[in-house]
Design an enzyme around this catalytic site. Sequence first.
Site, PDB file in Angstrom:
ATOM      1  N   ASP A 176      12.411 -60.878 -43.819  1.00  0.00           N
ATOM      2  CA  ASP A 176      13.070 -62.294 -44.094  1.00  0.00           C
ATOM      3  C   ASP A 176      14.224 -62.683 -43.011  1.00  0.00           C
ATOM      4  O   ASP A 176      14.550 -64.070 -43.021  1.00  0.00           O
ATOM      5  CB  ASP A 176      13.466 -62.241 -45.676  1.00  0.00           C
ATOM      6  CG  ASP A 176      14.724 -61.241 -45.713  1.00  0.00           C
ATOM      7  OD1 ASP A 176      14.991 -60.714 -44.814  1.00  0.00           O
ATOM      8  OD2 ASP A 176      15.336 -61.337 -47.035  1.00  0.00           O
ATOM      9  N   SER A 177      14.433 -61.955 -42.196  1.00  0.00           N
ATOM     10  CA  SER A 177      15.177 -62.367 -41.105  1.00  0.00           C
ATOM     11  C   SER A 177      14.357 -63.423 -40.269  1.00  0.00           C
ATOM     12  O   SER A 177      14.944 -64.320 -39.269  1.00  0.00           O
ATOM     13  CB  SER A 177      15.261 -61.183 -40.068  1.00  0.00           C
ATOM     14  OG  SER A 177      13.984 -60.454 -39.610  1.00  0.00           O
ATOM     15  N   ASP A 192       8.883 -58.649 -46.773  1.00  0.00           N
ATOM     16  CA  ASP A 192      10.120 -58.662 -47.424  1.00  0.00           C
ATOM     17  C   ASP A 192       9.829 -59.691 -48.640  1.00  0.00           C
ATOM     18  O   ASP A 192       9.222 -60.555 -48.509  1.00  0.00           O
ATOM     19  CB  ASP A 192      11.242 -59.092 -46.624  1.00  0.00           C
ATOM     20  CG  ASP A 192      11.864 -58.048 -45.933  1.00  0.00           C
ATOM     21  OD1 ASP A 192      12.116 -57.057 -46.605  1.00  0.00           O
ATOM     22  OD2 ASP A 192      12.657 -58.408 -45.096  1.00  0.00           O
ATOM     23  N   LYS A 214       8.893 -55.027 -49.484  1.00  0.00           N
ATOM     24  CA  LYS A 214      10.382 -54.453 -49.238  1.00  0.00           C
ATOM     25  C   LYS A 214      11.283 -55.153 -50.161  1.00  0.00           C
ATOM     26  O   LYS A 214      11.065 -56.544 -50.261  1.00  0.00           O
ATOM     27  CB  LYS A 214      10.807 -54.261 -47.938  1.00  0.00           C
ATOM     28  CG  LYS A 214      12.235 -53.696 -47.931  1.00  0.00           C
ATOM     29  CD  LYS A 214      12.455 -53.732 -46.231  1.00  0.00           C
ATOM     30  CE  LYS A 214      13.095 -54.612 -45.446  1.00  0.00           C
ATOM     31  NZ  LYS A 214      14.339 -55.300 -46.154  1.00  0.00           N
ATOM     32  N   GLU A 246      15.679 -55.191 -51.312  1.00  0.00           N
ATOM     33  CA  GLU A 246      16.724 -54.872 -51.291  1.00  0.00           C
ATOM     34  C   GLU A 246      17.706 -54.528 -52.601  1.00  0.00           C
ATOM     35  O   GLU A 246      17.208 -54.737 -53.740  1.00  0.00           O
ATOM     36  CB  GLU A 246      17.657 -55.993 -50.614  1.00  0.00           C
ATOM     37  CG  GLU A 246      17.357 -56.235 -49.446  1.00  0.00           C
ATOM     38  CD  GLU A 246      18.281 -57.456 -48.488  1.00  0.00           C
ATOM     39  OE1 GLU A 246      19.339 -57.765 -49.147  1.00  0.00           O
ATOM     40  OE2 GLU A 246      17.842 -57.746 -47.485  1.00  0.00           O
ATOM     41  N   GLU A 255      20.785 -49.738 -43.602  1.00  0.00           N
ATOM     42  CA  GLU A 255      21.301 -50.620 -42.606  1.00  0.00           C
ATOM     43  C   GLU A 255      22.730 -50.707 -42.421  1.00  0.00           C
ATOM     44  O   GLU A 255      23.471 -50.547 -43.377  1.00  0.00           O
ATOM     45  CB  GLU A 255      20.785 -52.098 -42.930  1.00  0.00           C
ATOM     46  CG  GLU A 255      21.423 -53.142 -42.112  1.00  0.00           C
ATOM     47  CD  GLU A 255      20.543 -54.371 -41.975  1.00  0.00           C
ATOM     48  OE1 GLU A 255      21.072 -55.196 -41.231  1.00  0.00           O
ATOM     49  OE2 GLU A 255      19.692 -54.659 -42.764  1.00  0.00           O
TER      50      GLU A 255
END
Length: 279
Positions: free
Chosen positions: A51-52, A90, A120, A122, A188
Amino acid sequence: MSATPQTSAPALSPPAIAAMKGGAPIVCLTAYDAPTARIVDAHCDLALVGDSLGMVVHGMDSTLGVTLEMMILHGRAVRRGLRRACMVVDMPFGTYEESPAQAFRNAARIMAETGAAAVKLEGGVEMAETIRFLTSRSIPVMAHVGLTPQAVNVFGGYKVQGRGDARARVMADAQAVAGAGAFSVVLEKTPQGLSDEVTAAVPIPTIGIGASAGCDGQILVTEDMLGLFNDFRPKFVKRQAELGAEADRAVAAYAEEVRARSFPGPEHVFADQLKGAAK
């Protein structure tokens, strides 16, 4: 008639990535489009549609504005460029936190519409139930603990996570996602010593980004590594090239030649049809 011979290695699956725990380091990079995916695929074990892309491709200030539709659009493009690397997409902010059922609906859509091998998400202890729900329903999950960018407002910025009293929290998060069935976990911006301890403590591969060389693998944003994204430069990024500067030089040269009418030259244009010449 014999079957057509296999001409390339089979695509790496989440179980294949999980089996690399403790072995040769797992090489991971991001990809947001087909051309980049082809380059990544030739050298990497895992390609993450992160999602970056909200910041790198769409110019957003954070990942929070990224939508499910954006992830699916870019995921489809990346899928077309991959042959071997394991593709992970993501789950964007707001698409999985409400409930395991919400997470399943959106994860299933991502996988069905992009051809991804896994998603993925978080979060640590608080997301263990959701990870267990997904993995028990045939959706492989890569977890992400430590600095989780979607929680940037809670953390008060992109700060190192796991120092002091927060050390036990990061360890508990990593153990929780591993116990819930995640096939790997991104660490991270966690201190080196803690990253090494987590890697030794969990049975799944750890993928470091600003963590430790002792992690089971490493990941970077490809545009950061290539020097294409210059809005900021994290300490943990080692640039292998400065393609942004080279692209700027190339565009400047093109603009100068166009304004001087030296481009296009004779070799770049087509001659008129000569009279009587064969068509």
